[in-house]
Design an enzyme around this catalytic site. Sequence first.
Site, PDB file in Angstrom:
ATOM      1  N   HIS A 160       0.807  -1.216   0.000  1.00  0.00           N
ATOM      2  CA  HIS A 160       0.000   0.000   0.000  1.00  0.00           C
ATOM      3  C   HIS A 160       0.846   1.275   0.000  1.00  0.00           C
ATOM      4  CE1 HIS A 160       0.937   0.859   4.243  1.00  0.00           C
ATOM      5  NE2 HIS A 160       0.939  -0.457   4.382  1.00  0.00           N
ATOM      6  N   HIS A 190      10.778  -0.316 -13.133  1.00  0.00           N
ATOM      7  CA  HIS A 190      10.618  -1.729 -13.506  1.00  0.00           C
ATOM      8  C   HIS A 190      10.773  -2.584 -12.247  1.00  0.00           C
ATOM      9  CE1 HIS A 190      11.130  -5.065 -16.594  1.00  0.00           C
ATOM     10  NE2 HIS A 190      11.316  -5.670 -15.435  1.00  0.00           N
TER      11      HIS A 190
END
Length: 385
Positions: free
Chosen positions: A306, A315
């Site tokens: 979160h 990436h």
Amino acid sequence: MYSNFIKRILDFLLATIGFLVLLPFFILITLFLAIANNGNPFFIQRRPGFKGKIFSIIKFKTMNDKKDNEGNLLSDAERLTPIGKFVRKTSLDEIPQLLNVIIGDMSLIGPRPLLTQYMHLYSPYQNRRHEVKPGITGWAQVNGRNAIDWETKFDLDVYYVENISFLLDVKIIFKTIKKIIIREGINAADSATIEPFSGNTNVVIYGGGGHSKVVLDIFFNEGKYNVKEIFDDNPKVDEIYGVKVSKTPKNSYFLNKNCIVAIGDNATRKKIVQQLQTNYVMTIHPTAVISKGHHCIINTGAIVEHDCLLGDYVHISPNATLGGGIKVGEGTQIGIGASVLPNLTIGKNVIVGAGAVVVENIPDNAVVVGVPGKIIKYQNENNGK
């Protein structure tokens, strides 16, 4: 507080006042449309509302029921009556929906209620439009209405769901008044109404090889996109998972199309993205959770907890784990199986090696090395430290 309580009170009061003020127009339009439509001035249809609950929407009937010699209804444009055309262009056909607002099935502001037959076609993302009550006007309506494509419409609806507020509703009301006055964006160029919704969004992939396979895995799992074709500068196979692989066309091909650049090298991917004129799709694997990010790749098995904020062109490799509250700078790559402890900041253009465990903030342009269970070390690519 606003969306759950205050908004309903304002809806009821404003809709009641609005209906009383517009009552003379309501009566007059009802009479004219009753004449034009053989005694049937109203169009009543079942539509999905809040949390998908079905209700009956009421509008003025702007099209007649004329049919061809074989008993099929004529096109929308052919059935649009002169009075109906005027009522639609001036948005007066929406007046009866004030009754829907007073009853509580609708709100003044919210995503427009669509047809019930579309419901089984929605992706989880598209279905988020039902997290609020449908509205007479909404964010999509003031940004194009029937003149925009379905993908844009859903994006605008979800934007409203995620950003609902009193100030946004006020902004939509003023933009609605402006568009009614200048009659902008009412219909698509060649149609009286928008084309029917057929299902998921089409997308093309730029870049072949292993990364295309990963992206296809993600799309197949999400069920959000239909991959139409893969483009590769040097294709070595004719297809991947049944999707055709072709030589990359000129950049103009990608104009206004939905595209994902599935190339692992961040610098190359950024360069390509800046060259192409296209709508970019963000790739999020079903096992990953992320709050924000732009042009990012979240690979198979990666876990992003979160409140993580990812910069452009980040990436995240397979099986990497990012704890909650982590900030990752532009162009950074997190290696296979790497772990980052919560609430840390990783700079721009950082390479975190496979299996590294990040336990402290990392500056820009660093290369992080290490193995699980050991504190990381890093060196700066610019000064060798």
